[in-house]
Design an enzyme around this catalytic site. Structure first.
Site, PDB file in Angstrom:
ATOM      1  CE1 TYR A   1      -8.790   2.916   8.529  1.00 17.63           C
ATOM      2  CE2 TYR A   1      -9.265   5.214   9.021  1.00 17.63           C
ATOM      3  CZ  TYR A   1      -8.360   4.224   8.698  1.00 17.63           C
ATOM      4  OH  TYR A   1      -7.020   4.526   8.555  1.00 17.63           O
TER       5      TYR A   1
ATOM      6  NE  ARG B   1      -6.178   8.086   0.983  1.00 22.41           N
ATOM      7  CZ  ARG B   1      -5.249   7.157   1.234  1.00 22.41           C
ATOM      8  NH1 ARG B   1      -4.699   7.085   2.425  1.00 22.41           N
ATOM      9  NH2 ARG B   1      -4.876   6.307   0.296  1.00 22.41           N
TER      10      ARG B   1
ATOM     11  N   GLY C   1       0.814  -1.206   0.000  1.00 22.36           N
ATOM     12  CA  GLY C   1       0.000   0.000   0.000  1.00 22.36           C
ATOM     13  C   GLY C   1       0.850   1.260   0.000  1.00 22.36           C
TER      14      GLY C   1
ATOM     15  CB  VAL D   1      -2.849 -10.228   7.801  1.00 21.86           C
ATOM     16  CG1 VAL D   1      -1.655 -10.013   6.905  1.00 21.86           C
ATOM     17  CG2 VAL D   1      -3.729  -8.983   7.848  1.00 21.86           C
TER      18      VAL D   1
ATOM     19  CB  ALA E   1      -0.728   1.554  10.816  1.00 26.28           C
TER      20      ALA E   1
ATOM     21  CE  LYS F   1       1.687 -14.801  24.593  1.00 23.25           C
ATOM     22  NZ  LYS F   1       1.936 -16.231  24.343  1.00 23.25           N
TER      23      LYS F   1
ATOM     24  CE1 TYR G   1      -1.264 -11.521  21.779  1.00 20.88           C
ATOM     25  CE2 TYR G   1      -3.404 -10.427  21.885  1.00 20.88           C
ATOM     26  CZ  TYR G   1      -2.634 -11.551  21.591  1.00 20.88           C
ATOM     27  OH  TYR G   1      -3.231 -12.678  21.110  1.00 20.88           O
TER      28      TYR G   1
ATOM     29  CB  THR H   1      -6.648  -0.856  -0.898  1.00 19.87           C
ATOM     30  OG1 THR H   1      -5.925  -1.205   0.284  1.00 19.87           O
ATOM     31  CG2 THR H   1      -8.139  -1.003  -0.638  1.00 19.87           C
TER      32      THR H   1
END
Length: 322
Positions: A148, A189, A11, A60, A117, A108, A162, A36
């Site tokens: 979002y 945007r 990205g 992911v 991010a 971990k 975590y 994207t």
């Protein structure tokens, strides 16, 4: 040689981070499902060879495994432009929740440091201005933008859990509006939309009366801040952005001037929950990271203009693509 995984690495921001970490001597594994992202952003890195750079097309939110040792995990996988997270609301929520969970679990298991991010959107339509990190925000969890906003807010909570309960070294970047080469034209945007419209001689679309404000940070400055945060000992969120605030109407006028366009400005109704103000308080970044942006907006826009001119020559308007 440190070994680093960057999710969302094809990205806009992820690809610039691939460049920077390779420059810093890292071996980079770039992972992206290309919803994207675009391999054109990273194709210049393929010639480095598998030891320095490896691309893996993968989602992911599924089981996440990377063989061998890892020193750092940078979790940048997520739709970020309004057009994207409105088109992919479920995927946005999944990558903010399941994707962040998988990335933290991998960090971990590998005893790696994770940089998340996050975004200024965690502040929603803020009632505090400018926005410091200790402001909790004003977010509509069931509005269209909530997919979002809440995905990122949940991601921050999960990262801190975590960190507190598993001892994972986590870093959280709250990223404000960033611009530069490799942004997609017409992604919803302000900057890529305005610049695409101006270069095509179309009217620039301003929502509301244009009095809402934003603050734009050039990508090189942002990447420098991200790298410093990654290498720091600070676990709580840090705002990264340029505090030079401008109204959207003034920004549209500036784009017209920079591009030399004769475009007019048209006005449309303001979208639901569109923030009225957005300006980072970067006191923490200055104190903890010794960081502040250096590229002024006009210089950054002129650098970005050349990229968009080239993009428009070789690519049709996004909505016209097959």
């Amino acid at each position: 040689m440190p070994r680093t995984l960057i999710t969302g690495g094809a990205g806009f921001l992820g690809s610039h981070l691939c460049d920077r970490l390779i420059e810093e001597g890292h071996s980079v594994v770039c992972m992206d499902n290309l919803i994207t992202g675009d391999t054109e952003n990273i194709e210049h890195l393929f010639e480095l060879g598998q030891d320095r750079f490896r691309f893996v097309e993968y989602d992911v939110t599924d089981y996440l495994h990377v063989g061998g040792e890892l020193d750092y995990v940078l979790h940048f996988a997520s739709p970020a432009a309004p057009d994207d997270y409105l088109q992919y609301p479920i995927q946005t929520l999944k990558v903010g929740a399941l994707g962040t969970h998988k990335a933290l679990g991998l960090a971990k298991a590998k005893d790696a440091r994770l940089l998340l991010a996050s975004t200024s959107e965690v502040y929603g339509d803020p009632l505090v201005h400018p926005q410091p990190e200790d402001y909790w925000g004003n977010v509509n969890p069931i509005g269209e933008r909530g997919v979002y906003d809440e995905a990122k807010r949940f991601g921050e909570a999960l990262a801190m859990a975590y960190h507190r309960y598993h001892g994972v070294e986590t870093r959280i970047a709250r990223i404000f509006n960033t611009y530069g080469p490799r942004m997609r034209v017409d992604d919803g945007r302000a900057l890529p939309t305005f610049m695409g419209q101006a270069l095509r001689g179309e009217p620039l679309t301003v929502y509301g009366d244009g009095s809402q404000t934003r603050a734009f940070c050039y990508v090189d400055d942002l990447v420098e801040g991200l790298y410093r945060l990654l290498m720091s000992d600070w676990a709580e969120p840090v705002n990264l952005g340029n505090p030079d605030e401008i109204t959207i109407k003034e920004f549209a006028e500036e784009i017209i001037e920079v591009t030399g366009s004769d475009s007019d400005i048209t006005y449309e109704p303001l979208p639901e929950d569109d923030p009225q103000v957005r300006q980072p308080d970067i006191s923490r970044a200055k104190e903890v990271l010794g960081w502040a942006p250096e590229v002024d907006r006009r210089e950054g826009l002129e650098r970005t203009l050349e990229y968009f001119k080239a993009e428009l020559k070789c690519r049709p308007k996004r909505n016209d693509r097959v």
